[in-house]
Motif scaffolding. Structure first.
Motif, PDB file in Angstrom:
ATOM      1  N   TYR A 151     -13.150 -25.113  48.726  1.00 57.45           N
ATOM      2  CA  TYR A 151     -13.390 -25.894  49.971  1.00 57.45           C
ATOM      3  C   TYR A 151     -12.244 -25.421  51.029  1.00 57.45           C
ATOM      4  CZ  TYR A 151     -16.286 -29.261  47.705  1.00 57.45           C
ATOM      5  OH  TYR A 151     -17.235 -29.784  46.947  1.00 57.45           O
ATOM      6  N   ASP A 152     -10.871 -25.095  50.828  1.00 58.33           N
ATOM      7  CA  ASP A 152     -10.342 -24.691  51.886  1.00 58.33           C
ATOM      8  C   ASP A 152     -10.652 -23.223  52.183  1.00 58.33           C
ATOM      9  OD1 ASP A 152      -8.717 -26.828  51.236  1.00 58.33           O
ATOM     10  OD2 ASP A 152      -7.035 -25.666  49.769  1.00 58.33           O
ATOM     11  N   MET A 153     -11.371 -22.508  51.595  1.00 58.35           N
ATOM     12  CA  MET A 153     -11.665 -21.031  52.075  1.00 58.35           C
ATOM     13  C   MET A 153     -12.821 -21.368  52.876  1.00 58.35           C
ATOM     14  SD  MET A 153      -9.146 -19.450  51.326  1.00 58.35           S
ATOM     15  CE  MET A 153      -9.802 -17.806  52.015  1.00 58.35           C
ATOM     16  N   LYS A 154     -13.854 -22.199  52.432  1.00 59.36           N
ATOM     17  CA  LYS A 154     -14.971 -22.661  53.202  1.00 59.36           C
ATOM     18  C   LYS A 154     -14.501 -22.925  54.662  1.00 59.36           C
ATOM     19  CE  LYS A 154     -19.401 -23.140  53.596  1.00 59.36           C
ATOM     20  NZ  LYS A 154     -20.279 -22.148  53.850  1.00 59.36           N
ATOM     21  N   ALA A 155     -13.337 -23.791  54.556  1.00 57.54           N
ATOM     22  CA  ALA A 155     -12.803 -24.437  55.959  1.00 57.54           C
ATOM     23  C   ALA A 155     -12.346 -23.293  56.829  1.00 57.54           C
ATOM     24  CB  ALA A 155     -11.758 -25.475  55.797  1.00 57.54           C
ATOM     25  N   LEU A 156     -11.515 -22.419  56.194  1.00 60.29           N
ATOM     26  CA  LEU A 156     -10.965 -21.220  57.220  1.00 60.29           C
ATOM     27  C   LEU A 156     -12.096 -20.294  57.660  1.00 60.29           C
ATOM     28  CD1 LEU A 156      -8.899 -19.332  58.123  1.00 60.29           C
ATOM     29  CD2 LEU A 156      -8.554 -18.075  55.789  1.00 60.29           C
ATOM     30  N   GLY A 199      -2.979 -21.245  61.905  1.00 67.12           N
ATOM     31  CA  GLY A 199      -1.917 -22.289  61.831  1.00 67.12           C
ATOM     32  C   GLY A 199      -2.743 -23.739  61.669  1.00 67.12           C
ATOM     33  N   ILE A 200      -3.872 -23.914  62.308  1.00 64.98           N
ATOM     34  CA  ILE A 200      -4.679 -24.863  61.967  1.00 64.98           C
ATOM     35  C   ILE A 200      -5.209 -24.926  60.404  1.00 64.98           C
ATOM     36  CG2 ILE A 200      -7.079 -25.748  62.569  1.00 64.98           C
ATOM     37  CD1 ILE A 200      -6.746 -24.462  65.472  1.00 64.98           C
ATOM     38  N   TYR A 201      -5.587 -23.778  59.965  1.00 66.58           N
ATOM     39  CA  TYR A 201      -5.716 -23.769  58.751  1.00 66.58           C
ATOM     40  C   TYR A 201      -4.793 -24.135  57.516  1.00 66.58           C
ATOM     41  CZ  TYR A 201      -6.642 -21.843  53.905  1.00 66.58           C
ATOM     42  OH  TYR A 201      -6.695 -21.677  52.792  1.00 66.58           O
ATOM     43  N   GLY A 245      -2.620 -27.165  53.762  1.00 70.47           N
ATOM     44  CA  GLY A 245      -1.504 -27.139  52.980  1.00 70.47           C
ATOM     45  C   GLY A 245      -0.994 -25.847  52.718  1.00 70.47           C
ATOM     46  N   GLN A 246      -1.971 -24.664  52.685  1.00 72.93           N
ATOM     47  CA  GLN A 246      -1.863 -23.406  52.067  1.00 72.93           C
ATOM     48  C   GLN A 246      -1.161 -22.776  53.193  1.00 72.93           C
ATOM     49  OE1 GLN A 246      -5.220 -22.002  50.607  1.00 72.93           O
ATOM     50  NE2 GLN A 246      -5.425 -23.212  48.899  1.00 72.93           N
ATOM     51  N   LYS A 247      -0.197 -21.869  52.995  1.00 74.30           N
ATOM     52  CA  LYS A 247       0.452 -21.131  53.749  1.00 74.30           C
ATOM     53  C   LYS A 247       0.522 -19.539  53.589  1.00 74.30           C
ATOM     54  CE  LYS A 247       4.720 -21.282  56.424  1.00 74.30           C
ATOM     55  NZ  LYS A 247       4.359 -21.587  57.812  1.00 74.30           N
TER      56      LYS A 247
END
Length: 186
Positions: A6-11, A64-66, A71-73
């Motif tokens: 889901y995080d990668m989809k958001a990015l 930065g938004i991602y 919460g991933q850096k």
């Protein structure tokens, strides 16, 4: 899909929207083809934009938004920048100073495949021929039974080229050389 997916989809969505709005500019896949702003593989990412300080800052803002949302850096120790051949030295230095990242000179392979295929397709895939030759040239394989040789050819040697063929169309001359090696081995 797990949380990482889901995080990668958001990015991916952030990058696609930024490119559509003209915030960043992807690289062309072909003269009339679509532009590419990113590629994701497992836990690796390749991001593309124009080599200028404006687009670099915009890309950093998107990251930065991602980072704030997921919460991933970004791991700066595993991150590098690759510039196209026509990027001036001055522009490279400017972006490297802004980013505090290292430049990589070559992206030879990624996941075992060439990152760039130039005019000489055979040269780009010569490592396949070397890997096949290495597998067949091992002195231990000379003591294999006929059935074991067949398994080696089908399961190991053909898998090396089949994986590449799933992504690229290999040159016929290279396929013939691989076939010749297999025939000589048999």
């Amino acid at each position: 899909m797990d949380q990482y997916g889901y995080d990668m989809k958001a990015l991916s969505n952030l990058l696609i929207k930024a490119e559509k709005r003209g915030v960043i500019t992807g690289v062309p896949t072909s003269p009339r083809g679509p532009r590419l702003s990113h590629l994701f593989f497992a836990d690796d990412s390749l991001l593309f934009c124009k080599a200028n300080s404006v687009e670099w800052r915009r890309l950093l803002r998107i990251l930065g938004i991602y980072e704030a949302g997921s919460g991933q850096k970004l791991n700066l120790h595993k991150t590098s920048i690759f510039f196209s051949w026509n990027t001036s030295v001055e522009r490279r230095q400017e972006i490297l100073q802004q980013s505090a990242l290292q430049e990589t000179q070559r992206l030879n392979t990624y996941l075992g495949l060439p990152s760039f295929v130039g005019k000489s397709r055979k040269q780009a895939f010569c490592n396949i021929l070397g890997r096949v030759s290495q597998k067949l040239g091992n002195w231990k394989v000379k003591f294999l039974s006929q059935a074991s040789k067949e398994v080696l050819l089908k399961a190991v040697v053909q898998a090396i080229s089949t994986y590449s063929m799933g992504v690229f169309q290999l040159p016929i001359s290279l396929c013939k050389e691989i076939n010749k090696l297999m025939q000589e081995f048999w």
